[in-house]
Design an enzyme around this catalytic site. Structure first.
Site, mmCIF file in Angstrom:
data_model
loop_
_atom_site.group_PDB
_atom_site.id
_atom_site.type_symbol
_atom_site.label_atom_id
_atom_site.label_comp_id
_atom_site.label_asym_id
_atom_site.label_seq_id
_atom_site.Cartn_x
_atom_site.Cartn_y
_atom_site.Cartn_z
ATOM 1 N N ASP A 165 -7.790 -5.417 0.717
ATOM 2 C CA ASP A 165 -8.419 -6.187 -0.356
ATOM 3 C C ASP A 165 -8.138 -7.684 -0.254
ATOM 4 O OD1 ASP A 165 -9.437 -3.918 -1.924
ATOM 5 O OD2 ASP A 165 -7.323 -3.438 -2.161
ATOM 6 N N HIS A 172 0.865 -1.175 0.000
ATOM 7 C CA HIS A 172 0.000 0.000 0.000
ATOM 8 C C HIS A 172 0.900 1.223 0.000
ATOM 9 C CE1 HIS A 172 -3.150 2.836 1.088
ATOM 10 N NE2 HIS A 172 -4.032 1.879 0.847
#
Length: 370
Positions: free
Chosen positions: A307, A256
């Site tokens: 996710d 991320h």
């Protein structure tokens, strides 16, 4: 002027809605770990919109408002019936939300009261649109929303036509809380850019859905499930992942831009994936996910993001993967609308500059001399 690729590290605005500081995500100052364990999604919606948690009477009123606004226009349902077979679900959602504005007489009213009413409509109607799209794609008739139940309960009911289990509602509620807002992510920024022109709230949310559709944003959870389906079974995980790593191919659901020490939301979905798997009596998807994490984190130092485990959670709940990103939108519309309302309150047109890298000092040559 020097460009910063992807605007990485650029502070583009001020906001009091959510923050990511030293790897800790908060909504209005409340740690996401606390909210994921204790809060309902409806409480989080109120928190994002109004800056504080509701008292019981205020929460009850919000639930009534959401219930009363959940039905979608019959004309929109008829439009959705005409969408081509196989249409991307996010593309269909984008079109349907854009069309909602056509059936709202207050779509272009810009008072604070009107915009809050439209925020309620959008939050209430996105779950109905997604469930309707899913059922129409399956050749089934839409199911009208129920009154007096949570958004998580209502969505699962409209999707499957039966009362969901308590654990299923809890799992989806937690996923909705975890996805509700995330500072100035791509879709939120798209929404704020759009409404900074003083365009309407429907346009802002439509822009956000367009940004969320991409696999580098909301589409990542669907890509994770595609990977799990390609692997097929636990005994194939190591060969599949090692080949990807050796070929330096991207493995979705890891890393991320903002979180260098790991996404704080991921652990909650990992625990929910484990709980649901054990209750179902089939832990293969969870076990596969854990082994993938061990290999990717061990060899590349990348940790799972929100996710990664949401893919197995939704699948265990019986939700088809083409609905994963639309469910993300059902949650994130709470944050989008909060940011849109905040943008309206202290608006300035968002108009950055670009570093020019093209040719210079060019002269026009008549066409006969070229």
């Amino acid at each position: 002027m020097t460009a910063t690729k992807g605007l990485e590290g650029i502070v583009a605005t001020t906001s009091s809605i959510s923050s990511i500081i030293d790897g800790v995500l908060t909504y209005r100052g409340y740690n996401i770990d606390d909210l994921a364990v204790h809060a309902s999604f409806e409480e989080v919606i109120y928190l994002l919109w109004y800056g504080r948690f509701p008292v019981q009477s205020e929460l009850d009123q919000l639930l009534r408002d959401l219930s009363e606004s959940a039905a979608i226009p019959s004309e929109l349902v008829e439009q959705m019936r005409l969408y081509p077979t196989g249409t991307n679900t996010m593309a269909a959602l984008r079109s349907a939300v854009s069309a909602l504005a056509l059936y709202d007489e207050t779509a272009n009213e810009m008072s604070s009261e009107a915009n809050f009413r439209k925020a309620i409509k959008l939050q209430a109607q996105l779950p109905t649109i997604v469930a309707t799209l899913s059922r129409l794609r399956a050749g089934l008739e839409p199911i009208a929303p129920k009154s007096g139940v949570s958004i998580a309960h209502n969505f699962l009911y409209m999707l499957n036509g039966e009362e969901p289990s308590e654990l299923a509602v809890k799992a989806l509620n937690q996923a909705l809380v975890l996805h509700a807002d995330h500072e100035l992510n791509a879709s939120t920024f798209a929404a704020r850019v759009t409404v900074a022109t003083l365009s309407d709230i429907y346009s802002g949310v439509t822009s956000a859905i367009g940004a969320l559709k991409g696999p580098l944003h909301g589409g990542a959870n669907e890509a994770v499930m595609v990977m799990l389906e390609e692997i097929g079974s636990f005994d194939r995980v190591e060969d599949y992942v090692q080949t990807k790593l050796d070929n330096k191919e991207k493995i979705m659901g890891f890393g991320h831009r903002v979180y260098k020490g790991g996404d704080p939301r991921a652990k909650h979905l990992q625990k929910m994936s484990q709980d649901l798997s054990q209750l179902q009596g089939n832990t293969e998807l969870y076990d596969m996910s854990v082994r993938i994490e061990e290999m990717v984190t061990g060899q590349k130092g990348l940790k799972p993001n929100v996710d990664f485990y949401s893919a197995s959670v939704y699948t265990i709940l019986g939700i088809q993967r083409e609905l994963f990103t639309p469910i993300f939108a059902i949650s994130r519309v709470s944050g989008w609308t909060a940011h849109i309302l905040e943008q309206y309150e202290n608006n300035r047109l968002i108009r950055p500059r670009a570093e020019y890298t093209g040719l210079t000092n060019q002269k026009y040559i008549p066409i006969q001399n070229r």
